[in-house]
Write an enzyme that holds these catalytic residues in place. Structure first.
Site, short mmCIF file in Angstrom:
data_model
loop_
_atom_site.label_atom_id
_atom_site.label_comp_id
_atom_site.label_asym_id
_atom_site.label_seq_id
_atom_site.Cartn_x
_atom_site.Cartn_y
_atom_site.Cartn_z
N LEU A 37 0.82 -1.21 0.00
CA LEU A 37 0.00 0.00 0.00
C LEU A 37 0.85 1.26 0.00
O LEU A 37 2.02 1.23 0.41
CB LEU A 37 -0.91 0.01 1.23
CG LEU A 37 -2.01 -1.04 1.31
CD1 LEU A 37 -2.65 -1.02 2.69
CD2 LEU A 37 -3.06 -0.82 0.22
N SER A 38 0.26 2.35 -0.44
CA SER A 38 0.92 3.65 -0.32
C SER A 38 1.19 3.92 1.16
O SER A 38 0.30 3.75 2.01
CB SER A 38 0.02 4.75 -0.90
OG SER A 38 0.60 6.01 -0.75
N GLY A 39 2.41 4.31 1.48
CA GLY A 39 2.76 4.57 2.88
C GLY A 39 3.29 3.37 3.61
O GLY A 39 3.66 3.47 4.79
N SER A 110 1.52 -1.60 -7.45
CA SER A 110 1.16 -2.74 -8.32
C SER A 110 0.07 -3.58 -7.66
O SER A 110 0.31 -4.70 -7.23
CB SER A 110 2.39 -3.58 -8.64
OG SER A 110 3.15 -3.92 -7.51
#
EC number: 2.7.1.25
Length: 201
Positions: A37-39, A110
């Site tokens: 995940l982002s972060g 991705s």
């Protein structure tokens, strides 16, 4: 049927082979595919691993999701089709890096398993090392280093992974790290140790 230019393109073999480059470098060439995940810490971890490998005299480079979208993929949005094309292009670029004898680390959300497996299919066995950078959505939101989750929650960003778009976790990644439980240093040590066990470095 009208011919396209691609019908007339023939692969040209390089004068220096990948095997020769690997022998000179003293290590195998392969892709470290960081997904999460982002972060979650993908870029931070990919760069930390790259720094460690560089200091150990390995040929290494990082392809970062945000950086690539400033150039190669600046024409792509974030729809499912655009995300698929984003990963397809990165897979092809990664394959070229492997052929050049480098260890390439890619830091991309991705989100779709199928797209990651498509990249894997471009490479030989042990050339694609999937690294799941696991971190809970709540922790990623608390970190929110770019303020993206707040924008996604407010509706300013649509199709945001984890909020309004899915993230499909790897079923059987080669390496799993958890950036809630492990420090970056611990995660780097874990990843490098596995690469050594596999005889890749």
């Amino acid at each position: 049927m009208t011919s396209t230019n691609s019908n007339h393109i023939v692969w040209h073999d390089a004068s220096v082979s990948r095997a020769e480059r690997n022998r000179k470098n003293g290590h195998e060439s392969f892709v470290l595919w960081f997904t999460g995940l982002s972060g979650s810490g993908k870029s931070t971890l990919a760069n930390a691993v790259s720094r460690k490998l560089f200091e150990d005299n390995k040929q290494t480079y990082v392809l970062d999701g945000d950086n690539v979208r400033h150039g190669l993929n600046k024409d792509l949005g974030f729809s499912p089709d655009a995300r698929q094309e984003n990963i397809r292009r990165i897979g092809e670029v990664s394959k070229l890096f492997v052929d050049s004898g480098q260890i390439v680390s890619t830091a991309f959300i991705s989100p779709y398993r199928e797209d990651r497996e498509q990249v894997r299919s471009l490479l030989d066995a042990d050339e694609f090392i999937e690294i799941h950078v696991d971190c809970s959505l709540s922790t990623c939101e608390d970190r929110d280093p770019k303020g993206l989750y707040a924008k996604a929650r407010s509706g300013e960003i649509s199709s945001f992974t984890g909020i309004s778009a899915p993230y499909e976790e790897p079923d059987e990644p080669e390496i799993l790290v958890n950036t809630e439980d492990q420090s970056i240093e611990e995660a780097v040590h874990h990843i490098v140790g596995i690469l050594q066990q596999k005889g890749l470095i």
